[in-house]
Design a protein around this motif. Structure first.
Motif, PDB file in Angstrom:
ATOM      1  N   GLY A  49      18.869  21.466 -41.906  1.00 47.27           N
ATOM      2  CA  GLY A  49      19.144  21.846 -40.516  1.00 47.27           C
ATOM      3  C   GLY A  49      18.407  20.960 -39.537  1.00 47.27           C
ATOM      4  O   GLY A  49      18.985  20.479 -38.558  1.00 47.27           O
ATOM      5  N   LEU A  50      17.127  20.726 -39.812  1.00 44.87           N
ATOM      6  CA  LEU A  50      16.339  19.859 -38.933  1.00 44.87           C
ATOM      7  C   LEU A  50      16.913  18.445 -38.906  1.00 44.87           C
ATOM      8  O   LEU A  50      16.961  17.803 -37.858  1.00 44.87           O
ATOM      9  CB  LEU A  50      14.878  19.811 -39.395  1.00 44.87           C
ATOM     10  CG  LEU A  50      13.964  20.941 -38.925  1.00 44.87           C
ATOM     11  CD1 LEU A  50      12.559  20.708 -39.467  1.00 44.87           C
ATOM     12  CD2 LEU A  50      13.921  21.025 -37.401  1.00 44.87           C
ATOM     13  N   ASP A  51      17.350  17.959 -40.088  1.00 41.13           N
ATOM     14  CA  ASP A  51      17.952  16.620 -40.155  1.00 41.13           C
ATOM     15  C   ASP A  51      19.192  16.554 -39.263  1.00 41.13           C
ATOM     16  O   ASP A  51      19.397  15.579 -38.544  1.00 41.13           O
ATOM     17  CB  ASP A  51      18.357  16.285 -41.596  1.00 41.13           C
ATOM     18  CG  ASP A  51      17.154  15.849 -42.428  1.00 41.13           C
ATOM     19  OD1 ASP A  51      16.102  15.580 -41.818  1.00 41.13           O
ATOM     20  OD2 ASP A  51      17.270  15.794 -43.661  1.00 41.13           O
ATOM     21  N   ILE A  52      20.011  17.599 -39.340  1.00 39.61           N
ATOM     22  CA  ILE A  52      21.230  17.619 -38.531  1.00 39.61           C
ATOM     23  C   ILE A  52      20.870  17.604 -37.041  1.00 39.61           C
ATOM     24  O   ILE A  52      21.440  16.859 -36.250  1.00 39.61           O
ATOM     25  CB  ILE A  52      22.093  18.862 -38.841  1.00 39.61           C
ATOM     26  CG1 ILE A  52      22.572  18.817 -40.288  1.00 39.61           C
ATOM     27  CG2 ILE A  52      23.285  18.948 -37.896  1.00 39.61           C
ATOM     28  CD1 ILE A  52      23.266  20.092 -40.744  1.00 39.61           C
ATOM     29  N   ALA A  53      19.892  18.433 -36.679  1.00 41.41           N
ATOM     30  CA  ALA A  53      19.478  18.507 -35.271  1.00 41.41           C
ATOM     31  C   ALA A  53      18.988  17.142 -34.792  1.00 41.41           C
ATOM     32  O   ALA A  53      19.335  16.691 -33.703  1.00 41.41           O
ATOM     33  CB  ALA A  53      18.399  19.557 -35.101  1.00 41.41           C
ATOM     34  N   LYS A  54      18.204  16.481 -35.638  1.00 42.14           N
ATOM     35  CA  LYS A  54      17.683  15.163 -35.265  1.00 42.14           C
ATOM     36  C   LYS A  54      18.809  14.146 -35.137  1.00 42.14           C
ATOM     37  O   LYS A  54      18.837  13.344 -34.205  1.00 42.14           O
ATOM     38  CB  LYS A  54      16.647  14.690 -36.299  1.00 42.14           C
ATOM     39  CG  LYS A  54      15.270  15.293 -36.056  1.00 42.14           C
ATOM     40  CD  LYS A  54      14.233  14.685 -36.983  1.00 42.14           C
ATOM     41  CE  LYS A  54      14.116  15.541 -38.228  1.00 42.14           C
ATOM     42  NZ  LYS A  54      13.091  15.060 -39.164  1.00 42.14           N
ATOM     43  N   TYR A  55      19.755  14.225 -36.081  1.00 37.09           N
ATOM     44  CA  TYR A  55      20.904  13.318 -36.066  1.00 37.09           C
ATOM     45  C   TYR A  55      21.713  13.487 -34.766  1.00 37.09           C
ATOM     46  O   TYR A  55      22.027  12.520 -34.091  1.00 37.09           O
ATOM     47  CB  TYR A  55      21.773  13.592 -37.294  1.00 37.09           C
ATOM     48  CG  TYR A  55      23.188  13.061 -37.228  1.00 37.09           C
ATOM     49  CD1 TYR A  55      23.469  11.741 -37.566  1.00 37.09           C
ATOM     50  CD2 TYR A  55      24.239  13.887 -36.821  1.00 37.09           C
ATOM     51  CE1 TYR A  55      24.772  11.258 -37.493  1.00 37.09           C
ATOM     52  CE2 TYR A  55      25.535  13.413 -36.750  1.00 37.09           C
ATOM     53  CZ  TYR A  55      25.799  12.095 -37.081  1.00 37.09           C
ATOM     54  OH  TYR A  55      27.080  11.632 -37.007  1.00 37.09           O
ATOM     55  N   CYS A  56      22.004  14.743 -34.428  1.00 36.15           N
ATOM     56  CA  CYS A  56      22.787  15.018 -33.219  1.00 36.15           C
ATOM     57  C   CYS A  56      22.052  14.521 -31.977  1.00 36.15           C
ATOM     58  O   CYS A  56      22.623  13.880 -31.104  1.00 36.15           O
ATOM     59  CB  CYS A  56      23.041  16.519 -33.059  1.00 36.15           C
ATOM     60  SG  CYS A  56      24.207  17.156 -34.269  1.00 36.15           S
ATOM     61  N   ASN A  57      20.768  14.816 -31.943  1.00 41.28           N
ATOM     62  CA  ASN A  57      19.968  14.433 -30.789  1.00 41.28           C
ATOM     63  C   ASN A  57      19.937  12.911 -30.625  1.00 41.28           C
ATOM     64  O   ASN A  57      20.108  12.388 -29.529  1.00 41.28           O
ATOM     65  CB  ASN A  57      18.560  14.973 -30.966  1.00 41.28           C
ATOM     66  CG  ASN A  57      17.768  14.888 -29.691  1.00 41.28           C
ATOM     67  OD1 ASN A  57      18.004  15.661 -28.769  1.00 41.28           O
ATOM     68  ND2 ASN A  57      16.890  13.918 -29.611  1.00 41.28           N
ATOM     69  N   LYS A  58      19.765  12.232 -31.759  1.00 40.80           N
ATOM     70  CA  LYS A  58      19.693  10.781 -31.738  1.00 40.80           C
ATOM     71  C   LYS A  58      21.027  10.205 -31.264  1.00 40.80           C
ATOM     72  O   LYS A  58      21.087   9.383 -30.351  1.00 40.80           O
ATOM     73  CB  LYS A  58      19.369  10.276 -33.147  1.00 40.80           C
ATOM     74  CG  LYS A  58      19.069   8.793 -33.251  1.00 40.80           C
ATOM     75  CD  LYS A  58      18.292   8.507 -34.532  1.00 40.80           C
ATOM     76  CE  LYS A  58      18.190   7.017 -34.810  1.00 40.80           C
ATOM     77  NZ  LYS A  58      19.364   6.455 -35.511  1.00 40.80           N
ATOM     78  N   LYS A  59      22.102  10.700 -31.878  1.00 43.40           N
ATOM     79  CA  LYS A  59      23.442  10.223 -31.531  1.00 43.40           C
ATOM     80  C   LYS A  59      23.734  10.407 -30.044  1.00 43.40           C
ATOM     81  O   LYS A  59      24.397   9.592 -29.420  1.00 43.40           O
ATOM     82  CB  LYS A  59      24.493  11.004 -32.333  1.00 43.40           C
ATOM     83  CG  LYS A  59      24.764  10.400 -33.682  1.00 43.40           C
ATOM     84  CD  LYS A  59      25.737   9.249 -33.537  1.00 43.40           C
ATOM     85  CE  LYS A  59      26.321   8.865 -34.882  1.00 43.40           C
ATOM     86  NZ  LYS A  59      27.168   7.682 -34.785  1.00 43.40           N
TER      87      LYS A  59
END
Lengths: 411, 84
Positions: free
Chosen positions: B41-51
């Motif tokens: 979940g944290l990875d997804i959140a970081k990915y979305c934020n970065k994108k």
């Protein structure tokens, strides 16, 4: 000898009549009812204008006819400006129309009604023609003037809501000559040549005449034919064009179209963080329950479980605590303020943070048995107290029991 | 730890996040599995934020070039010449 009466040839007399009539009636306004209207394949229009006592033959040549927005029909009461012309070969006269406007209704209004009725009869305003807009479009095509107010508004709103969305502008003529062809070509371009997820067509406010292209059959049919979901945003709130009515979505203004098409980065991230916080809460709860279960096991020496099993569980809990701390260190750029607020909430969920808030944990020293009740200590016993940043050993001086149940704070 | 997944779009990323929350809420997963899920979940959140924060997409305009319609970069100053 009697004087011979003056005799004219037919041609001469006709010429004189022609001159007299054409000079007298070179610019007249006449009102009447249309009958026998005929739109010839040559493009010219022929009809009669009548009232209850007389009939006047009329012709409207192709160039003037093409400027008509509405379709003249038998029975319509119209006002015509034109000139009388005599056709010598047939010896008749007719009114050559330069302008033709309906009486009692604006010409554009009439044209709007006529096209509305035609399209309604075809069922083209039915809801079944509407496609839903995608929730997360990443590329949006815009058919409008590149120098108009509409594109400025759309760019501004779009940048504010989500700069990661790509905008592609098809520069169109939105009013006057060629506008309907230009707008229709833009819609077709995006459908055939480009992979946009939503099309916006529109322009800023103006008179009914200015907005006219969006009421033409050409544009309406192009909107209907679009396979890509399309938002029509023409003029202001009060202006409703036929394009608005057939589009998948009508926006009252171009700014509103951008709000509909461009999903908000902030709202999206708020949803993401809501999920993460929810997950952290659930995980913390699960970890706390596990830890309590471990402590319960440790408190029951009769139940000798292999220690590895206990250590494994402890390690899982420790991993979790490390995760929470890592999460707190993530750099979320522009959203730092809001995010750090969320993430510090995550940290407050961690048992370590409980200590940081000023609570402490005491154990019997040196046995390390966790003190959960005042009944576990006696005067003179040594205690080791763990704080957020270290520990201290102390001696119990006095004991005070309270009736309150559930209090686990050791003094 | 959970295998890193690539999410083709934001829609599926959010969907996976919601799925993870539901799984954790169900109470059917072990603590270890929960930790893996939370990490994902944290990875997804970081990915979305970065994108979402790194990418500022250019605005394009269709122009005719040698008889073909092509996309070119659109200067926002081009909008300032008139109003309608």
């Amino acid at each position: 000898m009697p004087e011979q009466p003056q005799t004219y040839t037919v041609s001469t007399l006709t010429k004189m009549i022609k001159t007299a009539l054409e000079e007298s009636f070179f610019d007249v306004w006449v009102e009447g009812e249309i009958s026998n209207y005929h739109h010839h394949s040559s493009g010219h229009r022929y009809f009669s204008l009548k009232d209850d006592k007389a009939v006047l033959r009329c012709a409207m040549w192709r160039p003037q006819g093409e400027t008509l927005k509405f379709t003249p029909k038998d029975g319509q009461l119209v006002l015509i400006r034109g000139n009388i012309s005599v056709y010598e070969k047939r010896g008749d006269y007719q009114l050559i129309c330069h302008q033709l406007v309906p009486v009692g209704i604006g010409p554009l209004e009439l044209a709007y009604r006529q096209l509305f009725e035609k399209l309604s009869a075809e069922g083209l305003f039915a809801a079944e023609h509407k496609q839903p807009l995608p929730e997360f479009a990443s590329r949006i095509g815009i058919v409008t003037s590149p120098t108009g107010a509409a594109i400025r508004d759309i760019i501004q709103i779009s940048r504010r809501r989500n700069p990661a969305i790509e905008l592609v502008i098809y520069p169109a003529v939105v009013q006057g000559k060629g506008a309907e062809d230009s707008i229709a070509a833009g819609i077709e371009y995006f459908n055939q040549m480009s992979d946009v997820h939503i099309i916006i067509i529109g322009r800023g406010g103006g008179s009914l005449e200015d907005l006219w292209a969006f009421n033409t059959e050409k544009v309406v049919r192009a909107v209907l034919a679009s396979k890509i979901p399309l938002i029509s945003a023409v003029g202001h709130e009060i202006d409703i064009t036929l394009s608005d009515l057939v589009a998948d979505m009508r926006a009252p203004t171009p700014s509103a179209a951008a709000e509909l098409a461009v999903w908000s980065k902030e709202d999206f991230l708020a949803q993401v963080y809501h999920q993460i916080v929810r997950q952290a809460t659930l995980l913390e709860k699960q970890a706390r329950l596990s830890k309590e279960a471990i402590l319960a096991l440790l408190a029951r020496p009769a139940l000798m479980r292999p220690l590895e099993l206990v250590y494994e569980r402890q390690q899982a809990v420790d991993n979790f605590l490390r995760l929470l701390n890592n999460a707190g260190k993530n750099n979320f750029d522009k959203y730092k303020n809001r995010l750090s607020l969320n993430l510090s909430r995550l940290e407050t969920l961690s048992p370590l943070a409980v200590l940081a808030r000023g609570y402490s944990v005491s154990r019997i020293w040196p046995s390390q048995k966790l003190i959960k009740s005042v009944s576990m200590v006696t005067t003179g016993k040594k205690l080791e107290t763990t704080f957020a940043d270290g520990s201290a050993v102390s001696t119990v001086e006095s004991i005070k029991k309270e009736k309150r149940r559930g209090s686990q704070k050791a003094v | 730890m959970a295998a890193k997944k690539q999410y083709k779009d934001f829609e599926s990323a959010l969907k996976r996040l919601e799925e993870i929350t539901e799984l954790m809420e169900s109470g059917d997963v072990s603590l270890e599995a929960s930790i893996d899920l939370y990490t994902e979940g944290l990875d997804i959140a970081k990915y979305c934020n970065k994108k979402l924060t790194e990418a500022e997409k250019k605005i394009k305009i269709i122009k005719e070039k040698g008889g073909l319609l092509v996309e070119q970069e659109f200067g926002e100053s081009e909008t300032k010449s008139e109003t309608n």
